[in-house]
Scaffold this motif. Structure first.
Motif, PDB file in Angstrom:
ATOM      1  N   THR A 106       7.058   8.353 -25.727  1.00  0.00           N
ATOM      2  CA  THR A 106       5.978   8.596 -24.773  1.00  0.00           C
ATOM      3  C   THR A 106       4.698   8.000 -25.342  1.00  0.00           C
ATOM      4  O   THR A 106       4.200   8.463 -26.372  1.00  0.00           O
ATOM      5  N   ARG A 107       4.195   6.965 -24.688  1.00  0.00           N
ATOM      6  CA  ARG A 107       2.933   6.364 -25.119  1.00  0.00           C
ATOM      7  C   ARG A 107       1.767   7.289 -24.795  1.00  0.00           C
ATOM      8  O   ARG A 107       1.850   8.125 -23.885  1.00  0.00           O
ATOM      9  N   LYS A 108       0.682   7.131 -25.534  1.00  0.00           N
ATOM     10  CA  LYS A 108      -0.502   7.958 -25.334  1.00  0.00           C
ATOM     11  C   LYS A 108      -0.954   7.915 -23.875  1.00  0.00           C
ATOM     12  O   LYS A 108      -1.141   6.842 -23.299  1.00  0.00           O
ATOM     13  N   GLY A 109      -1.098   9.093 -23.287  1.00  0.00           N
ATOM     14  CA  GLY A 109      -1.575   9.206 -21.916  1.00  0.00           C
ATOM     15  C   GLY A 109      -0.542   8.906 -20.854  1.00  0.00           C
ATOM     16  O   GLY A 109      -0.867   8.918 -19.659  1.00  0.00           O
ATOM     17  N   GLU A 110       0.732   8.653 -21.246  1.00  0.00           N
ATOM     18  CA  GLU A 110       1.757   8.290 -20.269  1.00  0.00           C
ATOM     19  C   GLU A 110       2.772   9.397 -20.033  1.00  0.00           C
ATOM     20  O   GLU A 110       3.844   9.172 -19.468  1.00  0.00           O
ATOM     21  N   PRO A 113       2.123  14.370 -15.872  1.00  0.00           N
ATOM     22  CA  PRO A 113       1.046  15.375 -15.726  1.00  0.00           C
ATOM     23  C   PRO A 113       1.487  16.581 -14.903  1.00  0.00           C
ATOM     24  O   PRO A 113       2.298  16.460 -13.982  1.00  0.00           O
ATOM     25  N   GLU A 120      -4.061  21.897 -18.383  1.00  0.00           N
ATOM     26  CA  GLU A 120      -3.710  20.571 -17.880  1.00  0.00           C
ATOM     27  C   GLU A 120      -2.582  20.045 -18.778  1.00  0.00           C
ATOM     28  O   GLU A 120      -2.818  19.461 -19.831  1.00  0.00           O
ATOM     29  N   GLU A 122       0.660  17.890 -20.098  1.00  0.00           N
ATOM     30  CA  GLU A 122       1.233  16.552 -20.081  1.00  0.00           C
ATOM     31  C   GLU A 122       2.605  16.643 -20.741  1.00  0.00           C
ATOM     32  O   GLU A 122       2.721  16.810 -21.955  1.00  0.00           O
ATOM     33  N   ARG A 137       1.744  18.291 -24.317  1.00  0.00           N
ATOM     34  CA  ARG A 137       0.363  18.290 -24.799  1.00  0.00           C
ATOM     35  C   ARG A 137      -0.495  18.898 -23.695  1.00  0.00           C
ATOM     36  O   ARG A 137      -0.317  18.588 -22.511  1.00  0.00           O
TER      37      ARG A 137
END
Length: 210
Positions: A106-110, A113, A120, A122, A137
């Protein structure tokens, strides 16, 4: 509770199906084979096992080759001599299936959600199904315990790690405790719990649910 991540509910269904499938595939116990596996796991020869258990070498050999069935008295000698308990002797050994090659990046921010009024989330490693652990996260948006209509609770155990900021960690049977960057906690998820950001910026935490 609305703040329980949806993926926890999905995973419960997947685990139930997996357990049902496993139960249907249980094989009959071969006691002799089990005795041999335990002996070899302790690096014992038949002669050494004979001395430990007080059973003749020939008797042990016949048991291991399913030529005779041990009496209750013999089972007690096996248990005492091999330093195990009766459930170990009669339990199915775990099959060594080797590496399955499961992997997910899992890439950062991907991550996937899943926002709620207080958190919030992830979801990480979202491509793998039937996981034994669920990592995610979370940005903690809650600023007061009063925003929770009830305790957050669900099945399993959980590991919490504070990535940045600080939180007030509320648990049903303990006094609230403030956790800071780098702190962590492990707890029973059936116990009511909730997080509130106490730092100037919303805290970010890593959760792993098993």
């Amino acid at each position: 509770m609305s703040d329980e991540p949806f993926f926890l509910k999905e995973d419960k269904v997947q685990v139930t199906r997996a357990e049902t499938s496993t139960e249907a595939e249980v094989e009959p116990l071969q006691l002799g084979k089990r005795v041999r596996e335990i002996r070899l796991s302790q690096n014992l020869t038949l002669e050494e096992a004979s001395k430990l258990t007080g059973l003749a070498r020939s008797t042990l050999s016949k048991i291991e080759n399913e030529q005779i069935s041990p009496t209750f008295s013999v089972v007690n000698k096996l248990v005492a001599g091999l330093g195990i308990d009766i459930p170990q002797l009669f339990s199915q050994p775990k099959k060594n299936q080797g590496a399955t090659g499961r992997r997910d990046i899992t890439r950062k921010g991907e991550g996937t959600p899943h926002p709620t009024p207080t958190y919030e989330h992830e979801l990480l490693a979202s491509q793998l199904t039937s996981k034994k652990m669920i990592p995610y996260r979370t940005v903690v948006r809650a600023r007061s315990f009063d925003v929770y209509p009830e305790w957050v609770r669900h099945d399993g155990e959980e590991f919490l790690y504070i990535e940045s900021g600080s939180v007030l960690f509320y648990t049903e049977f303990y006094e609230p405790i403030e956790l800071f960057e780098g702190d962590s906690a492990y707890y029973d998820c059936a116990m009511g719990h909730a997080l509130v950001s106490s730092s100037e910026e919303d805290a970010v935490v890593i959760w792993v649910t098993a």
